[in-house]
Design an enzyme around this catalytic site. Sequence first.
Site, PDB file in Angstrom:
ATOM      1  N   CYS A  33       0.844  -1.195   0.000  1.00  0.00           N
ATOM      2  CA  CYS A  33       0.000   0.000   0.000  1.00  0.00           C
ATOM      3  C   CYS A  33       0.878   1.244   0.000  1.00  0.00           C
ATOM      4  CB  CYS A  33      -0.992  -0.003   1.157  1.00  0.00           C
ATOM      5  SG  CYS A  33      -0.325   0.510   2.731  1.00  0.00           S
ATOM      6  N   GLU A  34       0.386   2.239  -0.717  1.00  0.00           N
ATOM      7  CA  GLU A  34       1.190   3.452  -0.868  1.00  0.00           C
ATOM      8  C   GLU A  34       1.172   4.315   0.380  1.00  0.00           C
ATOM      9  OE1 GLU A  34      -0.576   5.233  -4.324  1.00  0.00           O
ATOM     10  OE2 GLU A  34      -1.968   6.427  -3.139  1.00  0.00           O
ATOM     11  N   HIS A  35       0.295   3.976   1.319  1.00  0.00           N
ATOM     12  CA  HIS A  35       0.224   4.778   2.544  1.00  0.00           C
ATOM     13  C   HIS A  35       1.235   4.322   3.590  1.00  0.00           C
ATOM     14  CE1 HIS A  35      -3.984   4.848   0.849  1.00  0.00           C
ATOM     15  NE2 HIS A  35      -3.628   6.116   0.823  1.00  0.00           N
ATOM     16  N   HIS A  36       1.398   3.018   3.723  1.00  0.00           N
ATOM     17  CA  HIS A  36       2.250   2.487   4.800  1.00  0.00           C
ATOM     18  C   HIS A  36       3.391   1.613   4.288  1.00  0.00           C
ATOM     19  CE1 HIS A  36      -1.827   3.156   6.557  1.00  0.00           C
ATOM     20  NE2 HIS A  36      -1.130   3.707   7.526  1.00  0.00           N
TER      21      HIS A  36
ATOM     22  N   GLN B 180      -5.762  -0.214  -3.767  1.00  0.00           N
ATOM     23  CA  GLN B 180      -6.461  -1.294  -4.466  1.00  0.00           C
ATOM     24  C   GLN B 180      -7.313  -0.739  -5.603  1.00  0.00           C
ATOM     25  OE1 GLN B 180      -8.180  -4.272  -1.902  1.00  0.00           O
ATOM     26  NE2 GLN B 180      -9.688  -4.852  -3.449  1.00  0.00           N
TER      27      GLN B 180
ATOM     28  N   HIS C 195      -5.410  -6.130   3.449  1.00  0.00           N
ATOM     29  CA  HIS C 195      -4.399  -5.082   3.620  1.00  0.00           C
ATOM     30  C   HIS C 195      -3.726  -5.259   4.975  1.00  0.00           C
ATOM     31  CE1 HIS C 195      -5.667  -2.369   0.211  1.00  0.00           C
ATOM     32  NE2 HIS C 195      -6.561  -3.340   0.199  1.00  0.00           N
TER      33      HIS C 195
ATOM     34  N   CYS D 277      -1.870  -3.337   6.432  1.00  0.00           N
ATOM     35  CA  CYS D 277      -1.887  -2.120   7.265  1.00  0.00           C
ATOM     36  C   CYS D 277      -3.145  -2.061   8.117  1.00  0.00           C
ATOM     37  CB  CYS D 277      -1.747  -0.862   6.409  1.00  0.00           C
ATOM     38  SG  CYS D 277      -3.104  -0.574   5.277  1.00  0.00           S
TER      39      CYS D 277
HETATM   40  N1  LIG Z   1      -8.983   3.466  -0.248  1.00  0.00           N
HETATM   41  C1  LIG Z   1      -7.899   2.779   0.126  1.00  0.00           C
HETATM   42  N2  LIG Z   1      -7.399   3.003   1.343  1.00  0.00           N
HETATM   43  C2  LIG Z   1      -6.319   2.291   1.696  1.00  0.00           C
HETATM   44  C3  LIG Z   1      -5.702   1.339   0.901  1.00  0.00           C
HETATM   45  N3  LIG Z   1      -4.644   0.813   1.573  1.00  0.00           N
HETATM   46  C4  LIG Z   1      -4.617   1.432   2.756  1.00  0.00           C
HETATM   47  N4  LIG Z   1      -5.623   2.332   2.860  1.00  0.00           N
HETATM   48  C5  LIG Z   1      -6.057   3.250   3.927  1.00  0.00           C
HETATM   49  O1  LIG Z   1      -5.359   4.451   3.856  1.00  0.00           O
HETATM   50  C6  LIG Z   1      -5.741   5.171   5.015  1.00  0.00           C
HETATM   51  C7  LIG Z   1      -4.653   6.126   5.436  1.00  0.00           C
HETATM   52  O2  LIG Z   1      -5.246   6.858   6.477  1.00  0.00           O
HETATM   53  P1  LIG Z   1      -4.477   7.894   7.418  1.00  0.00           P
HETATM   54  O3  LIG Z   1      -5.444   8.338   8.455  1.00  0.00           O
HETATM   55  O4  LIG Z   1      -3.844   8.933   6.541  1.00  0.00           O
HETATM   56  O5  LIG Z   1      -3.284   7.026   8.009  1.00  0.00           O
HETATM   57  P2  LIG Z   1      -3.218   6.238   9.392  1.00  0.00           P
HETATM   58  O6  LIG Z   1      -3.242   7.192  10.530  1.00  0.00           O
HETATM   59  O7  LIG Z   1      -2.025   5.345   9.317  1.00  0.00           O
HETATM   60  O8  LIG Z   1      -4.578   5.406   9.363  1.00  0.00           O
HETATM   61  P3  LIG Z   1      -5.006   4.101  10.168  1.00  0.00           P
HETATM   62  O9  LIG Z   1      -4.695   2.925   9.276  1.00  0.00           O
HETATM   63  O10 LIG Z   1      -6.496   4.247  10.360  1.00  0.00           O
HETATM   64  O11 LIG Z   1      -4.234   4.042  11.435  1.00  0.00           O
HETATM   65  C8  LIG Z   1      -6.098   4.122   6.047  1.00  0.00           C
HETATM   66  O12 LIG Z   1      -7.483   4.249   6.320  1.00  0.00           O
HETATM   67  C9  LIG Z   1      -5.799   2.802   5.323  1.00  0.00           C
HETATM   68  O13 LIG Z   1      -6.681   1.767   5.718  1.00  0.00           O
HETATM   69  C10 LIG Z   1      -6.280   1.131  -0.386  1.00  0.00           C
HETATM   70  O14 LIG Z   1      -5.793   0.324  -1.191  1.00  0.00           O
HETATM   71  N5  LIG Z   1      -7.371   1.874  -0.714  1.00  0.00           N
HETATM   72 ZN   LIG Z   2      -1.751   1.058   4.194  1.00  0.00          ZN
END
Ligand SMILES: Nc1nc2c(ncn2[C@@H]2O[C@H](COP(=O)(O)OP(=O)(O)OP(=O)(O)O)[C@@H](O)[C@H]2O)c(=O)[nH]1
Ligand SMILES: [Zn+2]
Length: 205
Positions: A94-97, A135, A163, A165
């Site tokens: 995932c691009e977020h984590h 995704q 996921h 994460c």
């Molecule tokens: N729409 C979508 N969200 C994703 C995907 N992979 C990870 N995420 C979400 O990206 C979001 C990032 O949210 P943030 O609030 O910026 O980050 P965070 O504080 O690490 O969030 P938490 O996971 O809720 O602890 C999270 O809700 C993840 O579940 C994906 O493929 N699609």
């Molecule tokens: Zn993630």
Amino acid sequence: MDAVIKNFPVGEENSGRPTQKEAEDAVRVLLRWAGDDPSREGLLDTPSRVAKAYRELFSGYELDPEDVLGRTFEEVAGYDDIVLVKDIPFYSHCEHHMVPIIGRAHVAYLPNGRVLGLSKIARVVEIYGRRLQTQETMTAQIASAIDETLRPRGVAVMIEAEHMCMAMRGIQKQGSTTLTTTFTGAFKSEPAEQVRFMTMIRGRG
Ligand SMILES: Nc1nc2c(ncn2[C@@H]2O[C@H](COP(=O)(O)OP(=O)(O)OP(=O)(O)O)[C@@H](O)[C@H]2O)c(=O)[nH]1
Ligand SMILES: [Zn+2]
């Protein structure tokens, strides 16, 4: 590797990419950030291993789906019904984590005189999987790559994934599955085609 190196050309013109040493130094920083000591024996080779692993895990940036999808066949005796490759396993991040997304892709199209080599569909899933992803983006990218190169009557893509994460950290909900779909052409305009796609995916055994 039979496809063209695109985003990160290997060679002198590759000015934007960090050096191997820069990548290894960054890993050492993260090891310290995690609370460990990069100079202890067990971690000495870890930065170079991680850099190498990243090249593999993110090799999708170096590949162009158009090269993979360019090879098509016409001699299919007039076959023009759904071609579905289902349960294509993939790992992405995932691009977020930057932690794993573990899933399966189901990819179908309605031929318009030409068909793809079946392995090419799985290769397209690999190319987009081996990048940092959401995704939703990955689902749409697979569909549009096939749509634009093959010009079929329609494309249907469904991805089911877990996921890490959401499982290993954060909300810590293990075992939940996220489903995403993209439909183009007849799959988009004709609900009956969507139903056939879903029925074929769910028909196990
Ligand atoms: N729409 C979508 N969200 C994703 C995907 N992979 C990870 N995420 C979400 O990206 C979001 C990032 O949210 P943030 O609030 O910026 O980050 P965070 O504080 O690490 O969030 P938490 O996971 O809720 O602890 C999270 O809700 C993840 O579940 C994906 O493929 N699609
Ligand atoms: Zn993630």
